[in-house]
Design a protein around this motif. Sequence first.
Motif, short mmCIF file in Angstrom:
data_model
loop_
_atom_site.label_atom_id
_atom_site.label_comp_id
_atom_site.label_asym_id
_atom_site.label_seq_id
_atom_site.Cartn_x
_atom_site.Cartn_y
_atom_site.Cartn_z
N HIS A 74 18.70 -25.01 11.42
CA HIS A 74 19.66 -24.78 10.35
C HIS A 74 20.57 -26.00 10.13
O HIS A 74 21.02 -26.26 9.01
CB HIS A 74 20.51 -23.54 10.67
CG HIS A 74 19.70 -22.28 10.73
ND1 HIS A 74 18.79 -22.02 11.72
CD2 HIS A 74 19.68 -21.19 9.91
CE1 HIS A 74 18.23 -20.84 11.53
NE2 HIS A 74 18.75 -20.31 10.44
N ASP A 75 20.85 -26.70 11.23
CA ASP A 75 21.75 -27.86 11.10
C ASP A 75 21.13 -28.95 10.21
O ASP A 75 21.84 -29.61 9.46
CB ASP A 75 22.06 -28.43 12.48
CG ASP A 75 22.89 -27.46 13.32
OD1 ASP A 75 23.60 -26.63 12.72
OD2 ASP A 75 22.82 -27.54 14.56
N VAL B 92 20.08 -20.57 0.09
CA VAL B 92 20.61 -21.05 1.37
C VAL B 92 21.56 -20.01 1.97
O VAL B 92 21.53 -19.74 3.19
CB VAL B 92 21.30 -22.41 1.18
CG1 VAL B 92 21.98 -22.85 2.47
CG2 VAL B 92 20.30 -23.46 0.73
N ARG B 93 22.39 -19.41 1.15
CA ARG B 93 23.31 -18.38 1.66
C ARG B 93 22.52 -17.21 2.27
O ARG B 93 22.91 -16.68 3.33
CB ARG B 93 24.20 -17.87 0.54
CG ARG B 93 25.25 -18.87 0.06
CD ARG B 93 26.12 -18.25 -1.04
NE ARG B 93 27.04 -19.21 -1.60
CZ ARG B 93 28.23 -19.50 -1.07
NH1 ARG B 93 28.63 -18.88 0.04
NH2 ARG B 93 29.02 -20.38 -1.65
N ARG C 245 22.75 -16.17 6.12
CA ARG C 245 23.29 -14.84 6.40
C ARG C 245 22.46 -14.14 7.48
O ARG C 245 22.98 -13.32 8.25
CB ARG C 245 23.34 -14.01 5.12
CG ARG C 245 24.15 -12.73 5.24
CD ARG C 245 24.22 -11.99 3.90
NE ARG C 245 24.98 -12.78 2.92
CZ ARG C 245 24.45 -13.27 1.81
NH1 ARG C 245 23.16 -13.05 1.52
NH2 ARG C 245 25.20 -13.97 0.98
N LYS C 246 21.17 -14.47 7.53
CA LYS C 246 20.32 -13.85 8.55
C LYS C 246 20.74 -14.26 9.95
O LYS C 246 20.56 -13.51 10.91
CB LYS C 246 18.87 -14.24 8.33
CG LYS C 246 18.29 -13.73 7.02
CD LYS C 246 16.86 -14.22 6.84
CE LYS C 246 16.28 -13.77 5.51
NZ LYS C 246 14.89 -14.27 5.31
N GLU C 247 21.32 -15.44 10.10
CA GLU C 247 21.78 -15.93 11.39
C GLU C 247 23.30 -15.85 11.52
O GLU C 247 23.87 -16.40 12.49
CB GLU C 247 21.34 -17.39 11.58
CG GLU C 247 19.84 -17.60 11.56
CD GLU C 247 19.17 -16.97 12.77
OE1 GLU C 247 19.82 -16.89 13.84
OE2 GLU C 247 17.99 -16.58 12.66
N GLU C 248 23.94 -15.18 10.56
CA GLU C 248 25.41 -15.02 10.56
C GLU C 248 26.10 -16.38 10.59
O GLU C 248 27.09 -16.58 11.27
CB GLU C 248 25.85 -14.17 11.75
CG GLU C 248 25.31 -12.75 11.73
CD GLU C 248 25.79 -11.92 12.92
OE1 GLU C 248 26.46 -12.53 13.81
OE2 GLU C 248 25.52 -10.72 12.95
N ARG C 249 25.57 -17.29 9.79
CA ARG C 249 26.17 -18.63 9.70
C ARG C 249 26.51 -18.97 8.25
O ARG C 249 26.48 -20.12 7.85
CB ARG C 249 25.21 -19.67 10.26
CG ARG C 249 24.91 -19.51 11.74
CD ARG C 249 24.03 -20.63 12.25
NE ARG C 249 24.64 -21.93 12.04
CZ ARG C 249 24.09 -23.08 12.42
NH1 ARG C 249 22.90 -23.07 13.01
NH2 ARG C 249 24.70 -24.22 12.19
N GLU C 250 26.85 -17.94 7.50
CA GLU C 250 27.18 -18.18 6.10
C GLU C 250 28.43 -19.02 5.94
O GLU C 250 28.59 -19.78 4.98
CB GLU C 250 27.33 -16.84 5.38
CG GLU C 250 27.52 -16.96 3.87
CD GLU C 250 27.61 -15.60 3.21
OE1 GLU C 250 27.74 -15.58 1.97
OE2 GLU C 250 27.57 -14.59 3.91
#
Length: 621
Positions: free
Chosen positions: A501-502, A527-528, A532-537
Amino acid sequence: MALSKPTFFHHLKTLIRTHHPLPRTLPPLRHLSYATPEDAAAERRRRKRRLRIEPPLNALRSPTQPRPTPAPNTNPNAPKLPEHVSLLTGNRLNLHNRILKLIRENDLQEAVLLTRHSVYSNCKPTIFTCNAVMTACYRQSKYAELLNLHRFITQAAIAANVVTYNLIISTYMDCRKIDTAMEQYKQLVDSAPFDPNTTTYRIIVKGLVDDNKLDRALEIKDEMISKGFEADPVVYSYLMSGYAKNGDHEGIFGLYDELKEKLGGFVSNGVVYGSVMKGYFLKGMEKEAMECCEEALGGSKIKMSAAAYNSVLDALCKNGKFDVALKVFDEMLEKHNPPKLLTVNLGSYNVMVDGYCAEKRFDDAINVFESMGEKRCHPDTLSYNNLIEQLCENGLLGKAEKLYNGMSEKGVSPDEYTFVVLMDTCFKENRHDDAAAYFKTMVESKLRPNLGVYNRLIDELVKVGKVDEAKSFFDMMVPKLRMDDDSYKFIMKALFDVKKHDEVLEIIGKMLREDPLDFSDELQEFVREELRKEEREDDLVNLMAEIEREKAEAAAKEAEEAERAKASARAAVSSLLPSKLFGDKGDAEDEDESGGGVVAEMGDGEVKVQENGAAGEQVTA
């Protein structure tokens, strides 16, 4: 009363004595020789001065003389006439020969650079030199360099001739930009100070036929005839081949009859008889087709050029008569005697290569391809692409790669199509590393793969799990290609799937910093959803806020630097000019009384200049 002799002589003497002769009125003598050359030169100057003051008598005899009409004002927007070949002399001829030598040595890049540099030198190249370089670019399928050079010489006011227009139209036709090619033709007809020639119409008709626009090609043929051109058998052969491609034998014979009518009942150019043979084969009249072949090859009235032989070969190879085609090809090789008689060219070998490949005789195809140098024929990029593609389609990638490796020895450069064919075949053979290497070589060779080729590469690499390698090619091609949302989504999806993700956020940050419009609403929502699936929104929100803050800080810093530069400029000006010229009168008087300093106001700011001195010292402007 008669006079005596003495009296008569006395009377005669009296008359002679009392007669007064009239004064002589002979014109003054004109000296025809002079003592010294200086006297002769002085006399010539005197006559010239007299002629300027007193015109000659013959000029005064004519009662009225027509006044010379002033030259009409030339229109600066009128098209410039191209240079004549007689101007190709001296240093310009030496430059022309030097550039031709570079072209023969296959140093085309140096030839292009020399042409560009000499445009603004003391020895400006002629349009004939520029045409030679553009022709070399066209033969090597370097269309981008050709168009760039044409744009450059147009801006340098080198007037184009009909050969230049033909080259540009051919380039656009080969690139399948038919509309642009027709615009060039319209500009030639409407604006150029010369007319198109027969070659122009041949190029246009062939391009339209190859693009399956037969109706438009027929209109161009009619337009050519309406302009006073004689019916050209080559143009008719292109149109007849278009009908043959569509399987319309009636159209073939209709054009053939029209051509015979316009040429007086007989066509002596053999270039049309290959298409006539195809028409007979389409009608199932094999006997008539072979009789036409014998008439074309054995008739003394029919002139068979290399193009005419090629049309007969093509008709034989594509209609199950390959054995007859081999015999005809052998006869062509025996008759070939350059420069007196040319019966073989590059197209002849291409036709035979296609015939061998259609018979699955690929080794013979390679052998005949490599033997063309014996007849002073040299393969080009299109010929290599044709054979490489047929080898790859039949599972002979190794032989295709051997041909590719030998291109540099023959002085031929591969183009985008060469690399794409090899890359796609490597993917089919599960040789993904070699496919990626071909793509990398193509980019390093300064060729321009399109977005579709890039997407195929990334797709195949991701399928076999080579995400990091796909990401490296993405980073390589982002500055070179205009990516769309689907391309960004694909690489981002691949990175999301491997939990990188980074790296996706790094791509987004680069997009927002360089071109924020690339990060569209649709891509942002994608992208959102993935974050959101990884709770990194929140990472995306923080990234966008950080970039906005960076932009605000950069803008503030830029404004501060601009203000600082303005202040330093005012200080520098004030130090050079006397302060009394711009200072306030009251302030100046106060300073005179205090004797301490001078205050000067300039423009929109105030600059103070302190001067230390004695209490009673005066400041003078």
